[in-house]
Design a protein around this motif. Sequence first.
Motif, mmCIF file in Angstrom:
data_model
loop_
_atom_site.group_PDB
_atom_site.id
_atom_site.type_symbol
_atom_site.label_atom_id
_atom_site.label_comp_id
_atom_site.label_asym_id
_atom_site.label_seq_id
_atom_site.Cartn_x
_atom_site.Cartn_y
_atom_site.Cartn_z
ATOM 1 N N PRO A 124 40.001 52.348 27.993
ATOM 2 C CA PRO A 124 41.190 51.620 28.449
ATOM 3 C C PRO A 124 42.060 52.407 29.415
ATOM 4 C CG PRO A 124 41.531 52.441 26.222
ATOM 5 C CD PRO A 124 40.097 52.726 26.563
ATOM 6 N N MET A 125 41.834 53.744 29.533
ATOM 7 C CA MET A 125 42.645 54.583 30.414
ATOM 8 C C MET A 125 42.098 54.625 31.841
ATOM 9 S SD MET A 125 44.818 55.476 28.178
ATOM 10 C CE MET A 125 45.763 56.681 29.079
ATOM 11 N N LEU A 126 41.011 53.911 32.112
ATOM 12 C CA LEU A 126 40.367 53.963 33.430
ATOM 13 C C LEU A 126 41.335 53.513 34.528
ATOM 14 C CD1 LEU A 126 37.508 54.614 34.580
ATOM 15 C CD2 LEU A 126 37.113 52.147 34.633
ATOM 16 N N LYS A 127 41.457 54.354 35.571
ATOM 17 C CA LYS A 127 42.335 54.045 36.699
ATOM 18 C C LYS A 127 41.575 53.861 38.008
ATOM 19 C CE LYS A 127 46.544 56.297 35.016
ATOM 20 N NZ LYS A 127 47.598 57.306 35.331
ATOM 21 N N ASP A 128 40.452 54.559 38.179
ATOM 22 C CA ASP A 128 39.720 54.508 39.447
ATOM 23 C C ASP A 128 38.237 54.314 39.158
ATOM 24 O OD1 ASP A 128 42.000 55.545 41.321
ATOM 25 O OD2 ASP A 128 41.896 56.998 39.701
ATOM 26 N N ILE A 129 37.631 53.362 39.864
ATOM 27 C CA ILE A 129 36.200 53.130 39.679
ATOM 28 C C ILE A 129 35.552 52.849 41.029
ATOM 29 C CG2 ILE A 129 36.461 50.643 39.231
ATOM 30 C CD1 ILE A 129 34.142 51.026 37.168
ATOM 31 N N ILE A 165 25.457 44.670 39.458
ATOM 32 C CA ILE A 165 26.776 44.331 38.926
ATOM 33 C C ILE A 165 27.278 43.062 39.598
ATOM 34 C CG2 ILE A 165 29.187 45.077 38.767
ATOM 35 C CD1 ILE A 165 28.215 47.902 38.442
ATOM 36 N N THR A 166 27.758 42.120 38.791
ATOM 37 C CA THR A 166 28.182 40.819 39.309
ATOM 38 C C THR A 166 29.646 40.554 38.962
ATOM 39 O OG1 THR A 166 27.622 39.577 37.311
ATOM 40 C CG2 THR A 166 25.828 40.005 38.881
ATOM 41 N N ASP A 167 30.095 39.360 39.320
ATOM 42 C CA ASP A 167 31.461 38.945 38.983
ATOM 43 C C ASP A 167 31.706 38.972 37.483
ATOM 44 O OD1 ASP A 167 31.904 38.545 41.658
ATOM 45 O OD2 ASP A 167 31.541 36.374 41.578
ATOM 46 N N VAL A 168 30.665 38.672 36.705
ATOM 47 C CA VAL A 168 30.797 38.671 35.245
ATOM 48 C C VAL A 168 31.146 40.070 34.742
ATOM 49 C CG1 VAL A 168 29.581 38.284 33.061
ATOM 50 C CG2 VAL A 168 29.189 36.741 35.016
ATOM 51 N N GLY A 169 30.457 41.085 35.255
ATOM 52 C CA GLY A 169 30.747 42.453 34.859
ATOM 53 C C GLY A 169 32.155 42.865 35.236
ATOM 54 N N LEU A 170 32.597 42.466 36.440
ATOM 55 C CA LEU A 170 33.960 42.780 36.862
ATOM 56 C C LEU A 170 34.993 42.139 35.952
ATOM 57 C CD1 LEU A 170 34.205 42.667 40.764
ATOM 58 C CD2 LEU A 170 34.422 44.627 39.254
ATOM 59 N N SER A 171 34.748 40.883 35.554
ATOM 60 C CA SER A 171 35.699 40.191 34.679
ATOM 61 C C SER A 171 35.803 40.902 33.334
ATOM 62 C CB SER A 171 35.289 38.727 34.499
ATOM 63 O OG SER A 171 34.055 38.625 33.816
ATOM 64 N N THR A 177 43.451 47.579 32.072
ATOM 65 C CA THR A 177 44.606 47.023 32.774
ATOM 66 C C THR A 177 45.338 48.059 33.622
ATOM 67 O OG1 THR A 177 45.941 47.427 30.799
ATOM 68 C CG2 THR A 177 44.955 45.249 31.029
ATOM 69 N N LEU A 178 44.984 49.341 33.485
ATOM 70 C CA LEU A 178 45.633 50.396 34.266
ATOM 71 C C LEU A 178 44.930 50.657 35.595
ATOM 72 C CD1 LEU A 178 46.368 53.006 31.437
ATOM 73 C CD2 LEU A 178 47.883 51.233 32.330
ATOM 74 N N LEU A 179 43.902 49.894 35.899
ATOM 75 C CA LEU A 179 43.096 50.127 37.093
ATOM 76 C C LEU A 179 43.947 50.125 38.361
ATOM 77 C CD1 LEU A 179 40.004 50.553 37.320
ATOM 78 C CD2 LEU A 179 39.856 48.206 38.174
ATOM 79 N N GLU A 180 43.770 51.174 39.196
ATOM 80 C CA GLU A 180 44.537 51.309 40.432
ATOM 81 C C GLU A 180 43.668 51.192 41.675
ATOM 82 O OE1 GLU A 180 46.693 54.951 40.266
ATOM 83 O OE2 GLU A 180 47.990 54.311 38.614
ATOM 84 N N VAL A 209 39.814 40.839 40.176
ATOM 85 C CA VAL A 209 40.372 42.196 40.143
ATOM 86 C C VAL A 209 41.830 42.185 40.583
ATOM 87 C CG1 VAL A 209 40.228 44.494 41.172
ATOM 88 C CG2 VAL A 209 38.136 43.313 40.479
ATOM 89 N N VAL A 210 42.110 41.517 41.666
ATOM 90 C CA VAL A 210 43.470 41.496 42.202
ATOM 91 C C VAL A 210 44.437 40.814 41.234
ATOM 92 C CG1 VAL A 210 44.906 40.533 44.032
ATOM 93 C CG2 VAL A 210 42.744 41.630 44.598
ATOM 94 N N ALA A 211 43.974 39.710 40.611
ATOM 95 C CA ALA A 211 44.853 38.948 39.729
ATOM 96 C C ALA A 211 45.059 39.622 38.370
ATOM 97 C CB ALA A 211 44.282 37.548 39.525
ATOM 98 N N SER A 212 44.081 40.385 37.906
ATOM 99 C CA SER A 212 44.140 40.920 36.544
ATOM 100 C C SER A 212 44.765 42.299 36.451
ATOM 101 C CB SER A 212 42.725 40.984 35.951
ATOM 102 O OG SER A 212 42.098 39.715 35.972
ATOM 103 N N CYS A 213 44.807 43.038 37.555
ATOM 104 C CA CYS A 213 45.252 44.440 37.511
ATOM 105 C C CYS A 213 46.612 44.565 38.186
ATOM 106 C CB CYS A 213 44.234 45.352 38.194
ATOM 107 S SG CYS A 213 42.579 45.222 37.472
ATOM 108 N N ALA A 214 47.646 44.636 37.372
ATOM 109 C CA ALA A 214 49.008 44.686 37.905
ATOM 110 C C ALA A 214 49.278 45.960 38.686
ATOM 111 C CB ALA A 214 50.005 44.541 36.765
ATOM 112 N N ASN A 215 48.537 47.046 38.373
ATOM 113 C CA ASN A 215 48.779 48.337 39.018
ATOM 114 C C ASN A 215 47.852 48.611 40.195
ATOM 115 O OD1 ASN A 215 50.777 49.103 37.085
ATOM 116 N ND2 ASN A 215 49.143 49.566 35.630
#
Length: 607
Positions: A524-529, A537-543, A550-553, A571-577
């Motif tokens: 859950p601490m993941l910030k950069d990928i 990897i597809t849209d399903v994996g991203l979702s 939620t900390l993804l930057e 990605v844009v809609a789900s990650c506030a940061n």
Amino acid sequence: MKGHDRINSSLPDELILEIFRYLDTKPSRDAASLVCKRWLGLERLSRDTIRIGASGSPDGLVKMLSSRFPHVRNVFIDERRSITLPFQFGKRRRADHSALSPLKLQFAAGKTGPEDYETETYYLSDAGLAVVGDGFSKLEKLSLIWCSNVTSLGLRSIAEKCNALKSLDLQGCYVGDQGLAAVGEWCKQLEDLNLRFCEGLTDTGLVNLALGCRRKLKSLGVAACAKITDVSLEAVGSYCQSLETLSLDSEFIHNKGVLAVAKGCRVLKVLKLQCINVTDEALEAVGIFCNTLEFLALYSFQRFTDKSLCAIGKGCKRLKNLTLSDCYFLSDKGLEAVAVGCTELTHLEVNGCHNIGTFGLESIGRSCASLSELALLYCQKIGNFALSEIGRGCKFLQALHLVDCSSIGDDAIISIAKGCRNLKKLHIRRCYEVGSKGIVAVGESCKFLTDLSLRFCDKIGDEALVAIGNCHSLRYLNVSGCHHIGDAGIIAIARGCPELSYLDVSVLQNLGDMAMAEMSEGCPMLKDIVLSHCRQITDVGLSYLVSRCTLLETCHMVYCPGITTVGVATVVASCANIKKVLVERWKVSQRTRRRAGSTISYLCVDL
């Protein structure tokens, strides 16, 4: 009681100011200043540092800041990166001049269309620098990075008004001798001076500064200044006897200048040289006279031989950090002399020195028990036995970097793992003899590992990461180009490394959505990928990934055919940061572009 202010009525200004000093980060200070007008005023009085990037009106911005923060002591202005001017400050976007602030309108005159406002960049002038001098009279540290419109006139105004100045960084500024001489005349407390890429300077300016700041100057950096020669260094050696740090990158400096510094600056601790016309004679003088030297970096020397390192090993007993880069005539003999003489060595980097081999590094392992960081880059002659000796003798090693070392394989890594159990950072790139066996040993023995990079090591597979999953403190993982790694390895990391914040799995053809789902559950601490070139990897994996990370930057996902506009929007809609999304232009819908256009970067505009 509601409505009763228990804090402001009880605490004096001095105590609140002291509280502000304990708030280390700017967001914390900004948040505290919003409590009330009194706290806002006190926070402004307590702030001692401001940073300014390129802006539409840096002169006006400096004037505004100087009126609000009168006690600032450190000012950093960096114009390497330009920013775009905003179109509006209200609710609707407008293309006319009324959408711009009055401050920026004065610069917008004469432009032909609204698109010009977005790309035009303006620079700090001498007038703006004069405002800095007037507004920050207690200034101690000033950094002007690539402020190309600043001249000697502006620098003189700073020198005359800011006599307490201790640090001055003029990198990339085209100031002249008169400005630098003024600094020497008025700023007698100056300790730190950076003149990298100051092409307008000559010996006259630097000699006058050395004469004026002779008692206090401790650090000097010069690079790409074609008119600064040995004359300047002779003045530095004669006057600046307190100099501790010298960094030189010049083809116009010869032995004479370095000799003068070595003989005159006997307390020198840090020396960085990239001077193609300096020979053994200069380094021998450093070994003889600079007994306090702790950091030595030699870059691209074609005239140094082992005589230089033998002199350093004999005279510089306190040396702790040594960098040798592209010094083709240095061999094992020189490195052995350093190992025997400089037993306090903690950091060693050997980069592209093709005559240094296994024997030289063995000497380091036998003699330098305090070694904590080792970097071997493009060292084709260094073999497994060298690192075996490091593993036996350097128990405190915490960081190891290997790049293009074709003779180093699993046996070397196993020796490091078993002997250096405090290892925290391991970076290996394009070492094709290193396989899973060595990395498994790291996972079994090095429980404090926090940073692991295995780029383009094509013998490493899932079993290696299964073992690394036992390193529960791992925060950084890069396995880009290790094409034998698939879901099983990444799933092991997800289940065993809950503190992971950075992950690069680019060019892993066998990695799929299942790994992304496990990452979401376990990290859950993941910030950069970085997911670029991951074809499965597809849209399903991203979702799955963004549902709990939620900390993804930042998210890089170019050349992933299974990711579409839907995945990018998720990605844009789900990650506030989220701060940066790297993707092909055609995968970004109009709605996503409107919603988060500033965070999206494109690798190729035509895709």
